[in-house]
Design a protein around this motif. Structure first.
Motif, PDB file in Angstrom:
ATOM      1  N   LYS A   8     -27.847   3.602  11.932  1.00  0.00           N
ATOM      2  CA  LYS A   8     -28.443   2.911  13.080  1.00  0.00           C
ATOM      3  C   LYS A   8     -27.425   2.004  13.770  1.00  0.00           C
ATOM      4  CE  LYS A   8     -31.491   0.965  10.362  1.00  0.00           C
ATOM      5  NZ  LYS A   8     -31.107   1.506   9.047  1.00  0.00           N
ATOM      6  N   THR A   9     -26.777   1.152  12.981  1.00  0.00           N
ATOM      7  CA  THR A   9     -25.789   0.245  13.556  1.00  0.00           C
ATOM      8  C   THR A   9     -24.656   1.037  14.199  1.00  0.00           C
ATOM      9  OG1 THR A   9     -26.310  -1.463  11.954  1.00  0.00           O
ATOM     10  CG2 THR A   9     -24.173  -1.613  13.014  1.00  0.00           C
ATOM     11  N   THR A  10     -24.232   2.092  13.512  1.00  0.00           N
ATOM     12  CA  THR A  10     -23.161   2.920  14.035  1.00  0.00           C
ATOM     13  C   THR A  10     -23.525   3.464  15.412  1.00  0.00           C
ATOM     14  OG1 THR A  10     -22.696   3.554  11.755  1.00  0.00           O
ATOM     15  CG2 THR A  10     -21.659   4.869  13.486  1.00  0.00           C
TER      16      THR A  10
ATOM     17  N   SER B 207     -25.958  -8.749  17.251  1.00  0.00           N
ATOM     18  CA  SER B 207     -25.593  -7.824  16.181  1.00  0.00           C
ATOM     19  C   SER B 207     -26.155  -8.286  14.848  1.00  0.00           C
ATOM     20  CB  SER B 207     -24.080  -7.676  16.098  1.00  0.00           C
ATOM     21  OG  SER B 207     -23.524  -8.925  15.811  1.00  0.00           O
ATOM     22  N   GLN B 208     -25.996  -7.399  13.885  1.00  0.00           N
ATOM     23  CA  GLN B 208     -26.552  -7.635  12.554  1.00  0.00           C
ATOM     24  C   GLN B 208     -25.887  -8.846  11.912  1.00  0.00           C
ATOM     25  OE1 GLN B 208     -26.458  -3.991  10.369  1.00  0.00           O
ATOM     26  NE2 GLN B 208     -28.115  -4.604   9.023  1.00  0.00           N
ATOM     27  N   ASP B 209     -24.557  -8.972  12.097  1.00  0.00           N
ATOM     28  CA  ASP B 209     -23.923 -10.196  11.601  1.00  0.00           C
ATOM     29  C   ASP B 209     -23.566 -11.067  12.796  1.00  0.00           C
ATOM     30  OD1 ASP B 209     -22.060  -7.644  10.533  1.00  0.00           O
ATOM     31  OD2 ASP B 209     -21.358  -8.728  12.295  1.00  0.00           O
TER      32      ASP B 209
ATOM     33  N   LEU C 257     -30.311  -4.854  20.233  1.00  0.00           N
ATOM     34  CA  LEU C 257     -30.768  -5.822  19.236  1.00  0.00           C
ATOM     35  C   LEU C 257     -30.693  -5.150  17.869  1.00  0.00           C
ATOM     36  CD1 LEU C 257     -33.969  -6.992  21.166  1.00  0.00           C
ATOM     37  CD2 LEU C 257     -31.753  -8.159  21.106  1.00  0.00           C
ATOM     38  N   ASP C 258     -29.687  -5.516  17.095  1.00  0.00           N
ATOM     39  CA  ASP C 258     -29.535  -4.906  15.775  1.00  0.00           C
ATOM     40  C   ASP C 258     -30.034  -5.896  14.727  1.00  0.00           C
ATOM     41  OD1 ASP C 258     -28.865  -3.505  13.567  1.00  0.00           O
ATOM     42  OD2 ASP C 258     -26.735  -3.268  14.045  1.00  0.00           O
ATOM     43  N   GLU C 259     -31.243  -5.706  14.277  1.00  0.00           N
ATOM     44  CA  GLU C 259     -31.860  -6.617  13.308  1.00  0.00           C
ATOM     45  C   GLU C 259     -31.822  -8.050  13.826  1.00  0.00           C
ATOM     46  OE1 GLU C 259     -33.283  -5.534  10.700  1.00  0.00           O
ATOM     47  OE2 GLU C 259     -32.351  -3.656  10.124  1.00  0.00           O
TER      48      GLU C 259
HETATM   49 MG   LIG Z   1     -27.157  -1.760  10.331  1.00  0.00          MG
END
Ligand SMILES: [Mg+2]
Ligand SMILES: Nc1ncnc2c1ncn2[C@@H]1O[C@H](COP(=O)(O)OP(=O)(O)OP(=O)(O)O)[C@@H](O)[C@H]1O
Length: 586
Positions: free
Chosen positions: A385-387, A426-428, A507-509
């Protein structure tokens, strides 16, 4: 051994040539420095030469001219010498520091243009040590080593010339034993270069391990990683000490051995000069001046042997700096400008792998997203997903296939223009050690007004906690935003994305660190925000994506189903079972 060192020598020459390019803009100061070196060298030779009239003229012949000339000349020599050595120190430092600044500037520039994959592979400690430590080492080679090389070589030849003038037989004797000394220097040289490479690596390792321990201190504490980290650090630390000691041992052995050979030489000269056939042509002044010249040859010779440590370190460091400067930059050869996009996105036969050797993370992925649509990606952890969303701003480039925005292949678009149209949470989360306001209005948005920042913060439900902070929007968030909670950090990142007001929102997480209450609040804000833009949402908590226009269920980089929430629930397949697991429905 011989083969690798030959390659290193070749590279060494190229590195010097390249370094000269950096010195070139400062050539005037460089010329002053060289003139200064020539002055210092000539006073050295002048001092040795002064000894002959000092003894013969003053003490032996008691010539009245020399009686006043010699003391004046002595002071004069040291005045000139002082001026010369000041010029050398000042000018070389000036050139050196300028070269450091220029190199750092270029390196930092290069750093900002590196592809994400480069950062994935290089520990930040290594990168930082290149920027800080290696560059300093390069300047050492560029200034200190060069001072000694040029100045001492001049002294060497000057003194030798004077010695030839005084007595060629004794000088020849000196020249026969001399090469022995230089042979030793060459040998030491080679060894130092090898050790220095290892030393540099070990410094990088120490930094790297320490940095990880600092960054990961919480994990280390909770998982009892102290012993493991300590062992890892000890290995790196030991290795570092060992390499340093090797350099010290090589240096400390080299210097006395070279001096011993030199003292044998001196003994031979004294023996020859005092033989009866020589005594007629050698006055006391000549002999003492000759001995003085030989003695004065030692310090430059000694410096020429020890300077190799710095010089070699400089070459290795320069190699590391230039390798970094030459690293492949982000591919940015598109010319198209994306102006006022509608937000249509299409993935067309997209394939992606992080490494040429590794497996495909995304495999023949196809998806069309209409302007203003909200698309959610769900799937197991590691399903890609993130990719997938990272491919849109081209953090990574597709291995095959295309991604089109408004029917334009993103490969043909200027990176700046592409990224201008994308806001990302992002996620981080990344926050900089600056005020909250400047973290929200970051980069190209730095000219946003206070009202705009506050409005964005309100929308992200961040103002609630910002108001409670003593300094409000001007509170410094600490390194990586450490002073804030995970949820607060996320809300700042959302505010940043809101302020950017871009057509495409990723929106990643983005709300994963929030409690249900805050999440619901933000969800309302996000729903508002999503209204007239294309949004890609990655979420594990399915409750946040029920309203999405399309839900794409992924498995190992492949689409397994697409549909709205209701359609997928009715199908009773992968999404439905995921949903059931989270909500305990049957
Ligand atoms: Mg991810
Ligand atoms: N920088 C990277 N270099 C190499 N492989 C990577 C990199 N990032 C991710 N991968 C691999 O690619 C695959 C997909 O990762 P990705 O981060 O896209 O998963 P994800 O669906 O976002 O998972 P999660 O839900 O845990 O965030 C994983 O198998 C992961 O190991």
């Amino acid at each position: 051994m011989s083969k690798t060192s030959e390659v290193a020598v070749m590279n060494g020459k190229e590195i010097y040539k390249r370094l000269l390019v950096y010195v070139k803009p400062y050539w005037k100061a460089f010329v002053f420095a060289i003139v200064g070196m020539a002055i210092v060298a000539s006073t050295e030779v002048g001092f040795a030469a002064l000894i002959k009239p000092m003894l013969d003229g003053t003490f032996v012949e008691r010539d009245p001219f020399y009686l006043t000339f010699i003391p004046v000349a002595l002071i004069g020599i040291f005045v000139i010498r002082g001026v010369g050595s000041f010029a050398v120190s000042y000018c070389m430092a000036w050139v050196g520091r300028n070269v450091i600044r220029d190199l750092r500037e270029q390196m930092f520039d290069s750093l900002l243009r590196l592809p994400t994959a480069y950062y994935d592979k290089s520990p930040s400690g290594k990168l930082i040590s290149k920027l800080i430590y290696d560059v300093e080492q390069v300047s050492d080679a560029a200034s200190r080593a060069l001072t000694i090389l040029v100045q001492d070589t001049l002294i060497l030849f000057g003194l030798l010339g004077w010695m030839f003038y005084l007595n060629w037989q004794l000088t020849l004797l000196f020249l026969i034993i001399g090469p022995l000394l230089s042979g030793m220097v060459v040998f030491i040289n080679k060894r130092l270069r090898l050790i220095n490479k290892r030393l540099q690596d070990s410094v990088g390792d120490v930094t790297h391990v320490a940095q990880e321990a600092i960054d990961g201190q919480r994990v280390i504490k909770t998982f009892g990683g102290q012993t493991y980290e300590r062992d890892r650090f000890e290995i790196a630390n030991q290795q570092n000490r060992r390499q340093f000691m090797k350099i010290i041992v090589t240096n400390a052995t080299a210097v006395p051995v070279v001096q011993l050979v030199a003292s044998c030489l001196l003994a031979a000269i004294v023996y020859l000069a005092s033989r009866p056939d020589m005594q007629d042509s050698i006055t006391v002044g000549t002999f003492m001046s000759f001995i003085a010249a030989v003695l004065m040859l030692f310090p430059p010779l000694k410096r020429l042997t020890t300077i190799n440590a710095v010089l070699q370190r400089g070459i290795v460091a320069a190699q590391s700096v230039f390798e970094f400067l030459d690293a492949k930059k982000e591919v940015n050869n598109g010319n198209e400008i994306l102006d006022s996009v509608s937000g249509k996105i299409e993935y067309r036969n997209v394939e992606f792998q992080y490494d040429e050797e590794s497996n495909k993370v995304i495999d023949n992925f196809n998806l069309q997203i209409a302007p203003g649509e909200t698309v959610a990606f769900v799937g197991r952890s590691g399903s890609g997903k993130t990719t997938l969303v990272n491919l849109i701003p081209r953090f990574y480039n597709t291995s095959a296939g295309q991604i089109l925005i408004d029917d334009v292949d993103t490969q043909t678009v200027k990176l700046n223009s592409l990224r201008q149209n994308i806001a990302l949470v992002s996620q981080d989360i990344t926050l900089f050690n600056d005020t909250i306001a400047r973290n929200i209005a970051y980069g190209a948005m730095s000219d946003a007004t206070d009202e705009q920042v506050i409005k964005a913060a309100e929308a992200a439900h961040a103002m609630e906690f910002i108001r409670d902070l003593p300094e409000g929007l001007n509170t410094i968030v600490g390194e990586k935003g450490m002073m804030l909670s995970g949820g607060q950090r996320q809300r700042l990142a959302i505010a940043r994305a809101i302020l950017k007001d871009a057509k495409i929102l990723i929106l990643d997480e983005a709300t994963s660190a929030l409690d249900s209450e805050s999440e619901r609040h933000i969800q309302i804000a996000l729903d508002e925000l999503m209204k007239n833009r294309t949004t890609l949402v990655v979420a594990h908590r399915l409750s946040t994506i029920e309203n999405a226009d399309k839900i794409v269920v992924l498995d190992s980089g492949k689409v397994i189903e697409v549909g709205t929430h209701n359609e997928l629930i009715e199908k009773k397949s992968a999404y439905a079972s995921l949903h059931n697991m989270q909500f305990g429905e049957t």
